[in-house]
Write an enzyme that holds these catalytic residues in place. Structure first.
Site, PDB file in Angstrom:
ATOM      1  N   GLU A  99       0.805  -1.223   0.000  1.00  9.79           N
ATOM      2  CA  GLU A  99       0.000   0.000   0.000  1.00  9.79           C
ATOM      3  C   GLU A  99       0.839   1.274   0.000  1.00  9.79           C
ATOM      4  O   GLU A  99       0.323   2.356  -0.292  1.00  9.79           O
ATOM      5  CB  GLU A  99      -0.933   0.013   1.218  1.00  9.79           C
ATOM      6  CG  GLU A  99      -2.003  -1.059   1.219  1.00  9.79           C
ATOM      7  CD  GLU A  99      -3.106  -0.808   0.200  1.00  9.79           C
ATOM      8  OE1 GLU A  99      -3.075   0.242  -0.474  1.00  9.79           O
ATOM      9  OE2 GLU A  99      -3.981  -1.676   0.055  1.00  9.79           O
ATOM     10  N   GLU A 130       6.926 -21.927   7.917  1.00  9.00           N
ATOM     11  CA  GLU A 130       7.340 -21.044   9.002  1.00  9.00           C
ATOM     12  C   GLU A 130       8.292 -21.708   9.987  1.00  9.00           C
ATOM     13  O   GLU A 130       8.859 -21.043  10.849  1.00  9.00           O
ATOM     14  CB  GLU A 130       6.120 -20.538   9.771  1.00  9.00           C
ATOM     15  CG  GLU A 130       5.440 -21.592  10.622  1.00  9.00           C
ATOM     16  CD  GLU A 130       4.203 -21.044  11.322  1.00  9.00           C
ATOM     17  OE1 GLU A 130       4.126 -21.235  12.551  1.00  9.00           O
ATOM     18  OE2 GLU A 130       3.336 -20.434  10.672  1.00  9.00           O
TER      19      GLU A 130
END
Length: 318
Positions: A99, A130
């Site tokens: 963004e 992960e």
């Protein structure tokens, strides 16, 4: 310490059977009848529990302010901001990074999101990715992180090896490190420069940290990135004057900003925007000082992009 290790290895070596004590894994007594609630009761319960996100942000106000100041200082001196995470935490980091270019006209490399499993993990569950601290360290090496950069490790439960591996590698390279988790330090420690512990309590749906933990993480990242960009001069008043004018919506926003701030008509504002290479900040400087685009560019560069400082420094010809 090797790049793939963390100083808090004992806490991060928790087995599946011992992670139940973590705040994010506990059962919330307020939702013990979740499957029996009406739709309206569900909405009310979510609303009630989400109030805790505001309290968590308030409790971290000093740490967030320090994070903004240190990140702005780093970026001002040529550094970059990296968000590192897995699953929901990783996706939120990538989202915030993505963004920044349209909102603040930043180059894509300035704020980057690193997610365990790479781009495919954005749309497909890759939670197994992960568990490798060495992959986090490798990601930091591939990004060529340096002492001028800032690395934010995001992990709701605090134990994600990928994140700890990345932070350890970043710290070894001298980068500023920030840890964002929803568990207290007494449960999971982290050897970092800034600790953000956003304690929102157990989730309504036990262990589903995409809920309150995800919400408070998004809030914290909103504050960090926006606060940093404000300090970098990307904002005038409360207007995003460095917005990238890349589509009709953003062109309309740019024109409305110019009209509001200069009191020009829409046609005159459109001409001013074109004469400033569609850069709202430069257009405002040109209008308020009478300089041309090249002079305005130099003024902004001389004052680190700060519009107010550039205006104040301009000496009109006698």
């Amino acid at each position: 310490m090797s790049a793939g290790q963390s100083s808090d290895a004992p806490q991060n070596s928790l087995t599946l059977s011992t992670r139940g004590h973590l705040l994010t894994e506990q059962v919330n007594p307020a939702s013990d009848r979740l499957d029996q609630l009406s739709a309206l009761e569900l909405v009310d319960l979510f609303n009630q529990e989400d109030q805790r996100t505001l309290e968590a942000i308030a409790a971290n106000r000093d740490a967030l302010a320090e994070a903004i100041e240190r990140t702005a200082r780093a970026l001002r001196h040529g550094g970059r901001l990296f968000y590192v995470g897995a699953g929901t935490s990783g996706r939120l980091g990538v989202l915030d990074a993505a963004e920044c270019p349209p909102t603040f006209c930043t180059p894509p490399a300035l704020v980057q999101g690193i997610i365990a499993g790479g781009e495919s993990a954005l749309v497909r569950s890759s939670e197994d990715k992960e568990d490798r601290a060495e992959d986090g360290a490798t990601a930091i090496a591939q990004a060529q992180v340096t002492a001028t950069d800032v690395v934010v490790g995001i992990t709701a439960g605090g134990t994600t090896p990928f994140v700890h591996g990345a932070l350890a590698a970043a710290r070894q390279r001298g980068a500023t490190t920030i840890f964002l988790a929803c568990v207290p330090e007494s449960q999971v420690a982290a050897d970092v420069d800034i600790n953000l512990r956003l304690l929102v309590g157990p989730e309504i749906l036990a262990g589903s940290t995409r809920l309150k933990a995800g919400t408070v993480t998004k809030m914290a990242l909103n504050i960090l990135s926006t606060g940093t960009m404000v300090q970098l001069g990307k904002v005038y008043g409360n207007r995003m004057v460095d917005v990238a004018v890349t589509n009709q919506k953003l062109q309309d926003r740019a024109l409305r900003m110019l009209q509001d701030l200069t009191h020009l008509g829409r046609d005159a504002a459109a001409l001013l925007l074109e004469n400033s290479q569609r850069r709202v900040k430069l257009a405002l400087l040109m209008h308020w000082t009478g300089v041309d685009a090249a002079q305005g560019d130099r003024l902004l560069q001389d004052h680190q992009g700060q519009l107010r400082a550039a205006i104040a420094a301009h000496q009109p010809p006698s």
